[in-house]
Design a protein around this motif. Structure first.
Motif, PDB file in Angstrom:
ATOM      1  N   ALA B   5      -6.087  20.908   4.457  1.00  0.00           N
ATOM      2  CA  ALA B   5      -6.445  21.264   5.822  1.00  0.00           C
ATOM      3  C   ALA B   5      -5.344  22.103   6.456  1.00  0.00           C
ATOM      4  N   ALA B   6      -5.687  22.788   7.541  1.00  0.00           N
ATOM      5  CA  ALA B   6      -4.717  23.595   8.266  1.00  0.00           C
ATOM      6  C   ALA B   6      -3.669  22.672   8.878  1.00  0.00           C
ATOM      7  N   VAL B   7      -2.505  23.238   9.224  1.00  0.00           N
ATOM      8  CA  VAL B   7      -1.444  22.421   9.805  1.00  0.00           C
ATOM      9  C   VAL B   7      -1.920  21.855  11.142  1.00  0.00           C
ATOM     10  N   PRO B   8      -1.374  20.692  11.541  1.00  0.00           N
ATOM     11  CA  PRO B   8      -1.783  20.122  12.822  1.00  0.00           C
ATOM     12  C   PRO B   8      -1.443  21.067  13.982  1.00  0.00           C
ATOM     13  N   PHE B   9      -2.172  20.915  15.093  1.00  0.00           N
ATOM     14  CA  PHE B   9      -1.990  21.843  16.222  1.00  0.00           C
ATOM     15  C   PHE B   9      -0.561  21.838  16.758  1.00  0.00           C
ATOM     16  N   TRP B  10       0.082  20.652  16.749  1.00  0.00           N
ATOM     17  CA  TRP B  10       1.450  20.576  17.292  1.00  0.00           C
ATOM     18  C   TRP B  10       2.438  21.298  16.388  1.00  0.00           C
ATOM     19  N   ARG B  11       2.139  21.291  15.087  1.00  0.00           N
ATOM     20  CA  ARG B  11       3.001  22.005  14.134  1.00  0.00           C
ATOM     21  C   ARG B  11       2.826  23.522  14.324  1.00  0.00           C
ATOM     22  N   ALA B  12       1.602  23.928  14.564  1.00  0.00           N
ATOM     23  CA  ALA B  12       1.324  25.346  14.790  1.00  0.00           C
ATOM     24  C   ALA B  12       2.016  25.850  16.048  1.00  0.00           C
ATOM     25  N   ALA B  13       2.210  24.938  17.022  1.00  0.00           N
ATOM     26  CA  ALA B  13       2.867  25.338  18.271  1.00  0.00           C
ATOM     27  C   ALA B  13       4.382  25.313  18.142  1.00  0.00           C
ATOM     28  N   GLY B  14       4.912  24.968  16.962  1.00  0.00           N
ATOM     29  CA  GLY B  14       6.345  25.018  16.738  1.00  0.00           C
ATOM     30  C   GLY B  14       7.056  23.698  16.931  1.00  0.00           C
ATOM     31  N   MET B  15       6.294  22.608  17.071  1.00  0.00           N
ATOM     32  CA  MET B  15       6.934  21.292  17.211  1.00  0.00           C
ATOM     33  C   MET B  15       7.251  20.723  15.841  1.00  0.00           C
ATOM     34  N   THR B  16       8.281  19.878  15.806  1.00  0.00           N
ATOM     35  CA  THR B  16       8.562  19.160  14.567  1.00  0.00           C
ATOM     36  C   THR B  16       7.864  17.809  14.617  1.00  0.00           C
ATOM     37  N   TYR B  17       7.829  17.132  13.476  1.00  0.00           N
ATOM     38  CA  TYR B  17       7.183  15.818  13.444  1.00  0.00           C
ATOM     39  C   TYR B  17       7.913  14.839  14.350  1.00  0.00           C
ATOM     40  N   ILE B  18       9.251  14.952  14.403  1.00  0.00           N
ATOM     41  CA  ILE B  18      10.045  14.048  15.243  1.00  0.00           C
ATOM     42  C   ILE B  18       9.666  14.226  16.714  1.00  0.00           C
ATOM     43  N   THR B  19       9.563  15.490  17.145  1.00  0.00           N
ATOM     44  CA  THR B  19       9.181  15.761  18.526  1.00  0.00           C
ATOM     45  C   THR B  19       7.808  15.171  18.810  1.00  0.00           C
ATOM     46  N   TYR B  20       6.879  15.448  17.905  1.00  0.00           N
ATOM     47  CA  TYR B  20       5.510  14.962  18.075  1.00  0.00           C
ATOM     48  C   TYR B  20       5.475  13.451  18.185  1.00  0.00           C
ATOM     49  N   SER B  21       6.163  12.764  17.264  1.00  0.00           N
ATOM     50  CA  SER B  21       6.061  11.305  17.268  1.00  0.00           C
ATOM     51  C   SER B  21       6.785  10.701  18.460  1.00  0.00           C
ATOM     52  N   ASN B  22       7.860  11.365  18.924  1.00  0.00           N
ATOM     53  CA  ASN B  22       8.546  10.860  20.118  1.00  0.00           C
ATOM     54  C   ASN B  22       7.682  11.007  21.352  1.00  0.00           C
ATOM     55  N   ILE B  23       6.931  12.132  21.445  1.00  0.00           N
ATOM     56  CA  ILE B  23       6.041  12.318  22.588  1.00  0.00           C
ATOM     57  C   ILE B  23       4.951  11.249  22.567  1.00  0.00           C
ATOM     58  N   CYS B  24       4.376  11.003  21.388  1.00  0.00           N
ATOM     59  CA  CYS B  24       3.347   9.962  21.251  1.00  0.00           C
ATOM     60  C   CYS B  24       3.887   8.614  21.711  1.00  0.00           C
ATOM     61  N   ALA B  25       5.110   8.282  21.249  1.00  0.00           N
ATOM     62  CA  ALA B  25       5.702   6.990  21.588  1.00  0.00           C
ATOM     63  C   ALA B  25       5.962   6.889  23.087  1.00  0.00           C
ATOM     64  N   LYS B  26       6.367   8.010  23.687  1.00  0.00           N
ATOM     65  CA  LYS B  26       6.642   8.032  25.130  1.00  0.00           C
ATOM     66  C   LYS B  26       5.373   7.720  25.926  1.00  0.00           C
ATOM     67  N   HIS B  27       4.251   8.333  25.532  1.00  0.00           N
ATOM     68  CA  HIS B  27       2.990   8.090  26.227  1.00  0.00           C
ATOM     69  C   HIS B  27       2.569   6.633  26.103  1.00  0.00           C
ATOM     70  N   VAL B  28       2.765   6.073  24.913  1.00  0.00           N
ATOM     71  CA  VAL B  28       2.377   4.673  24.710  1.00  0.00           C
ATOM     72  C   VAL B  28       3.228   3.761  25.585  1.00  0.00           C
ATOM     73  N   ARG B  29       4.524   4.047  25.663  1.00  0.00           N
ATOM     74  CA  ARG B  29       5.424   3.237  26.497  1.00  0.00           C
ATOM     75  C   ARG B  29       5.011   3.297  27.955  1.00  0.00           C
ATOM     76  N   ASN B  30       4.614   4.505  28.400  1.00  0.00           N
ATOM     77  CA  ASN B  30       4.246   4.672  29.807  1.00  0.00           C
ATOM     78  C   ASN B  30       2.979   3.930  30.172  1.00  0.00           C
ATOM     79  N   CYS B  31       2.177   3.537  29.195  1.00  0.00           N
ATOM     80  CA  CYS B  31       0.917   2.866  29.471  1.00  0.00           C
ATOM     81  C   CYS B  31       1.044   1.342  29.430  1.00  0.00           C
ATOM     82  N   LEU B  32       2.280   0.825  29.317  1.00  0.00           N
ATOM     83  CA  LEU B  32       2.437  -0.625  29.217  1.00  0.00           C
ATOM     84  C   LEU B  32       2.333  -1.300  30.577  1.00  0.00           C
ATOM     85  N   LYS B  33       2.037  -2.598  30.554  1.00  0.00           N
ATOM     86  CA  LYS B  33       2.056  -3.404  31.779  1.00  0.00           C
ATOM     87  C   LYS B  33       3.500  -3.623  32.185  1.00  0.00           C
TER      88      LYS B  33
END
Lengths: 203, 70
Positions: B5-33
């Motif tokens: 498959a083609a590269v993920p959209f975040w990779r195409a935009a020039g992000m690294t996997y570390i950046t991507y996973s940190n952003i994901c983790a940040k959003h999850v943290r922000n949604c906690l009680k």
């Protein structure tokens, strides 16, 4: 079906030419003992120094692949700040791989799977524990051991649904107004994560 | 199975996997009680002290406390 094939093949090769170095053992099959010939050679050259420790003397060897499939799956679930599950024996885990939800039972073929934001559930008898993982990787070994690594994982009941709705609205709006590719991708990640949490909470 | 498959959209935009996973983790943290959210955000704080090296001597260290991400 063929999970024992490589082992059986290497065994027959080893039997045919027992002294050749071609039948190299996998790291999972290496004995944890220190090489005695190396230690003797080292003592001759440097009698006052202890021989260096190799990783195999620090780390316990992985349990070997049993010929019959074990009834339980051993799960190591690790976060950067905590060890959620360590060597826990469970019946099944369902992991959110990028290719779709993946049910892992004992005797699963060895695989490395990238995780996407989603629910990971750990089934232990009738007991089901659900986590929301942000992203990470799962390493499924041939000996029914699963190493699951995530950046952030939270129990599902700790999530605030109102925050999820707020975030989803915010990033949907950001996605519409994004100018550059990078902004667009960031907003896209926001939308994906929040909709995954939303789906996890409603489903 | 290797993915063609083609590269993920975040990779195409020039992000690294570390950046991507940190952003994901940040959003999850922000949604906690609440009690969990403060705890999670606190854990992500980074404290470090910097001192510049000028003329062969270390200057007075500056303490910085950063919260990663925005």
């Amino acid at each position: 079906m063929f999970r024992q094939a490589s082992r059986l093949l290497s065994r027959s090769v080893a039997a045919a030419s027992s002294k050749s170095a071609t039948s190299r053992a996998f790291s999972t099959e290496l004995p944890s003992t220190i090489d005695s010939t190396f230690v003797e050679a080292w003592k001759k050259v440097a009698p006052n120094m202890d021989p260096p420790q190799t990783p195999s003397s620090f780390m316990k060897a992985r349990p070997s692949t049993a010929s019959s499939i074990p009834t339980k799956l051993t799960v190591n679930f690790v976060l950067p700040y905590a060890s959620e599950l360590s060597g826990k024996e469970v019946d099944m885990v369902i992991i959110p791989a990028t290719t779709g939800q993946m049910g892992v039972l004992p005797g699963h073929v060895p695989t490395i799977a990238e995780l996407k934001p989603g629910i990971m559930s750990v089934h232990e008898g009738t007991d089901v524990k659900k986590y929301f993982v942000s992203s990470g990787f799962a390493f499924l070994h041939a000996n029914s051991v699963a190493d699951i690594i995530a950046i952030e994982a939270v129990p599902l009941e700790n999530i605030d649904p109102s925050q999820v709705q707020k975030g989803l609205a915010e990033f949907t709006q950001k996605l519409a107004s994004a100018a550059t590719d990078l902004e667009k991708a960031e907003a896209q990640i926001g939308v994906e994560v929040h909709s995954a949490i939303n789906a996890a909470l409603s489903g | 199975m290797a993915s063609n498959a083609a590269v993920p959209f975040w990779r195409a935009a020039g992000m690294t996997y570390i950046t991507y996973s940190n952003i994901c983790a940040k959003h999850v943290r922000n949604c906690l009680k609440e009690p969990f959210k403060a705890e999670a955000l606190n854990r992500e704080n980074v404290h470090f002290s910097i001192s510049k090296w000028v003329d062969g001597k270390a200057e007075k260290p500056i303490l910085r406390s950063d919260t990663p991400g925005v």
